[in-house]
Design a protein around this motif. Sequence first.
Motif, mmCIF file in Angstrom:
data_model
loop_
_atom_site.group_PDB
_atom_site.id
_atom_site.type_symbol
_atom_site.label_atom_id
_atom_site.label_comp_id
_atom_site.label_asym_id
_atom_site.label_seq_id
_atom_site.Cartn_x
_atom_site.Cartn_y
_atom_site.Cartn_z
ATOM 1 N N ALA B 39 47.596 44.228 45.503
ATOM 2 C CA ALA B 39 46.466 44.023 46.401
ATOM 3 C C ALA B 39 46.825 44.554 47.780
ATOM 4 N N GLY B 235 37.497 46.256 56.339
ATOM 5 C CA GLY B 235 37.617 44.838 56.645
ATOM 6 C C GLY B 235 39.021 44.326 56.400
ATOM 7 N N THR B 236 39.194 43.042 56.594
ATOM 8 C CA THR B 236 40.482 42.416 56.323
ATOM 9 C C THR B 236 40.388 41.739 54.956
ATOM 10 N N TYR B 237 41.404 41.953 54.158
ATOM 11 C CA TYR B 237 41.383 41.469 52.773
ATOM 12 C C TYR B 237 42.549 40.551 52.481
ATOM 13 N N ARG B 238 42.346 39.718 51.459
ATOM 14 C CA ARG B 238 43.450 39.014 50.828
ATOM 15 C C ARG B 238 43.115 38.891 49.350
ATOM 16 N N SER B 239 44.139 38.660 48.579
ATOM 17 C CA SER B 239 43.916 38.465 47.163
ATOM 18 C C SER B 239 43.634 36.978 46.974
ATOM 19 N N PRO B 416 40.791 41.155 45.124
ATOM 20 C CA PRO B 416 40.801 41.311 46.581
ATOM 21 C C PRO B 416 39.511 40.733 47.151
ATOM 22 N N TRP B 417 39.638 40.065 48.271
ATOM 23 C CA TRP B 417 38.481 39.397 48.882
ATOM 24 C C TRP B 417 38.384 39.844 50.336
ATOM 25 N N ILE B 419 37.624 39.097 53.672
ATOM 26 C CA ILE B 419 37.545 37.760 54.276
ATOM 27 C C ILE B 419 36.421 37.714 55.317
ATOM 28 N N PRO B 420 35.538 36.754 55.207
ATOM 29 C CA PRO B 420 34.498 36.616 56.230
ATOM 30 C C PRO B 420 35.061 35.892 57.448
#
Lengths: 345, 617
Positions: B39, B235-239, B416-417, B419-420
């Motif tokens: 990710a 955007g900014t992501y995280r798994s 992967p998400w 992030i809001p």
Amino acid sequence: MANNVEVKEIKYTAKDFASDQEVRWCPGCGDYSILAQVQRTFPEIIDRPKENIVWVSGIGCSSRFPYYMNTYGFHGIHGRAPAIATGVKLANPNLSVWVASGDGDLLSIGGNHFIHACRKNIDLKILMFNNRIYGLTKGQYSPTSEKGKVTKTTPYGSVDYPFNPPMLALGAEASFIARSIDRHPKHLQEMIRRAGLHKGTAFIEIFQNCNIFNDGAFSLLTEKETKDDHVLELVHGQPMIFGKNKDKGIKLDGMTPMVVDLTTGKYSKDDLWVHDEFDPNPARTAILAMFDETPGFPTPIGIFRQITKETYDEGLFRQIEEVKKKKGEGDLEKILFSGNVWEVN
Amino acid sequence: METDKEKELLQLKEVTIRFAGDSGDGMQLTGTQFSETTAWVGNDLNTLPDYPAEIRAPAGTIYGVSGFQLHFSSEDIHTPGDQPDVLVAMNPAALKKNLPELKKGGMIIVNSDSFDIKNLNLAHYESNPLEDGSLDGYQVYQVPISSLTANALEGVKLSPKEVSRAKNFFALGLMYWLFNRPIDNTVKWIHEKFAKNPEYIEGNERALRAGYNYGEMTELFTARYTVEPAKLPKGTYRSISGNEATALGFLAASVKSGLPLFLGSYPITPASEIIQYLSTYKNFGVKTFQAEDEIAGITTAIGASFAGNLAITSTSGPGLALKTEAIGLAVMTELPLIIIDVQRGGPSTGLPTKTEQADLLQAVCGRNGEAPVVVVAAATPSDCFNMAIEASRIAIKYMTPVILLTDGYIANGSEPWKIPHANELPDIPVKFRTEKEGFYPYLRDENLARPWAIPGTPELEHRIGGLEKSDIYGNVSYDPDNHHKMVTLRAKKIKNIENDIPLLEVEGEQSGELLVVGWGGTYGAIKEAVNKARAQGYKVSQAHFRYINPFPKNTEQVLRSFNKILIPEINLGQLARLIKSEFLIDVQQFNVVRGLPLRVADIVDQIIKTLGGNNGK
């Protein structure tokens, strides 16, 4: 306590706690007395505005109780009152939360919730109306019915052993255990008062007559001719004396209790077991709770045990504060963006 | 000697790897670490942890095999992959169990040390598959992982057992090398995870590096592979896994509503992580109550809701069954409450660690009396976040229980998400009743919601409970006409929520020959299947339900815009049954109930079959 003065300005009378709902128990039901004693006692013990009182119940005759109290009330489902009440208390620890339940509701379907409420020492006052029968379902035996009891579901007599409620509460390490009788109003008032002042799970077993399905279940303990010889009123700091002429006492020989005659001159008051409701030793409380099942012993009423320990709600909120101190107040943005994050441009 | 850094680097679009080993071999950890790193380098990915219900089944047996599959790609993907391209098998049992799933000609990396007589017997092999030619046609790489790990860890103060346990890091390091991923993330993780055990840090890090270096040094592999980062929106992501997203969604709902969060729950696979995650947010004032049973889980939550908290309870199928009566109580008392059901294989205890979506009818219908509740379902791991917030919003606004359905696959799987930001999330308005004037407990507002008057509010003392209530006044009532009225009102309240939820969207043409309809965690598999069929020229569209009771307002219109409806489900046709009875529309079903996600290829076949050859092309 000087800081209580302000709070005590709230003056209620018994009437303030009566709701506008018509009470619909059978005429002659012991529940009327319990309701009256609660309403009489509340003006003395309620140290907070009335809107901070919540009554929670399960299912059964006793569980109609909240409808008749002019407080917040929740009539739940069978056996779950202690759990519902737990949620109420943890949502708002400023509430004074009371549970009205019966022997069937609390000890049969609700047994699990009851023992765990005791174990966790959640700050609830649990009043168990014990008539040793199922009333609302019309006369089946209950977990406190005596062995051999003939009822609609036990036409040849029950082969179950009954629960001993104070023993059960003690086994679950309840911090307050008491017993009273519907037909002993002054005593019942005192037990309700003391339960109300206790911090933690307070359990009161109230012997209550069901004049329809189990009339006279406690007549030995309530009738004038017999009660003095069969009831032992526990008074803190006092030797255990009972009998019509105060002629019998309980002596503790090691861990063995014995009923002694005070008229022969062999034993005097000074030889008797002096009741200590703050006794930290549960073994002695257990001996007391077993009197019922020992032939020749009187049935104790009063406070079996009262000990002080942190309540679950105190523990929970203390921990929340500690974590806040350690980690700082929660920051949603920070939590959302924590862990392994990466940028896509 | 020169290291062979010039090995051929092959570009791949996507790869599916399955790590498989004994339950004690740390395969879930290996898979999670590989996913995190994958990710982080920017691939799109989707995972499927697959493990036995036994914590440590006897070592070497087939029923003790634990697996972790992940699919990563330089393109948008939605499933953990039908069939792995690469199988990492730590012992013969893992090979035996997983070989049938491997792609023809796929790559097998085995821990050759484990292929001894004892393990071969435990796996019921009559001869050694590494020697008897049965693996011809696959690319088999025999790596003595156990002994190489032991060599690498010489001198580290660890017991032989601990040394042996580090072999998963060797395997992970080797795979990092093979797929051209950095090891830094995992090194950092090892240091944080074992901060209190310097020997573990040294052992695991050495094993990881040894695996990576082995790849570099050995002549075994002729090529390395790389998968370019996917083109994801900026955007900014995280798994994130579904259970973690669910917990975060409720945390966000608590912050956005200003209500303290109360979770009453009893541990149950695969839902336990939700209470575990939420228990770490004590500094948000989150109250997690590990109850004595499922019933106490929900009834404490009902009490907390009565007293004004945002109250939730989390469970899985059998637990939902136990909560049934209490859900009816929440319906009758009209209190906001969210019940999260992470569905697993059933009936009864069923397949605790496997996925299924067979609790739909239980959620929609499973109560005594006319007891309508809102039912919503998350479609992907990260969608659990959105649906947790949605469930909270609806429960509070309409004073109703809401069942949020997720499932074992999306709960444990991750993706992967993007992030809001907290300030982008909508506020959830809460209106506690405080005015005494004109108050009645069962008075209704324009949404048919009754007032939330919480204990502690002066002069609003009232009593509620499970007995039927008189309209408006809320006193116990046995009046026949009142009961009819209340049953109708409660149903209408829930039905009206259709005006407050998004319309059903169609992906692809808005009308035509075939619409594939799904709900919940099968979203990814259906989407990938529909995309594949479209790429082959088939005219097929997709619609996916996230709101099931009530259905979106345009549901019938959408369904009637297509000649054929195909509903794939991991049950025997529960959504199909609801659609048929609600809209009197004929549908075709595709039902596979294996405890696993639906296979894309199977759905594609079904689409083609439904279209009758070239129909719709």
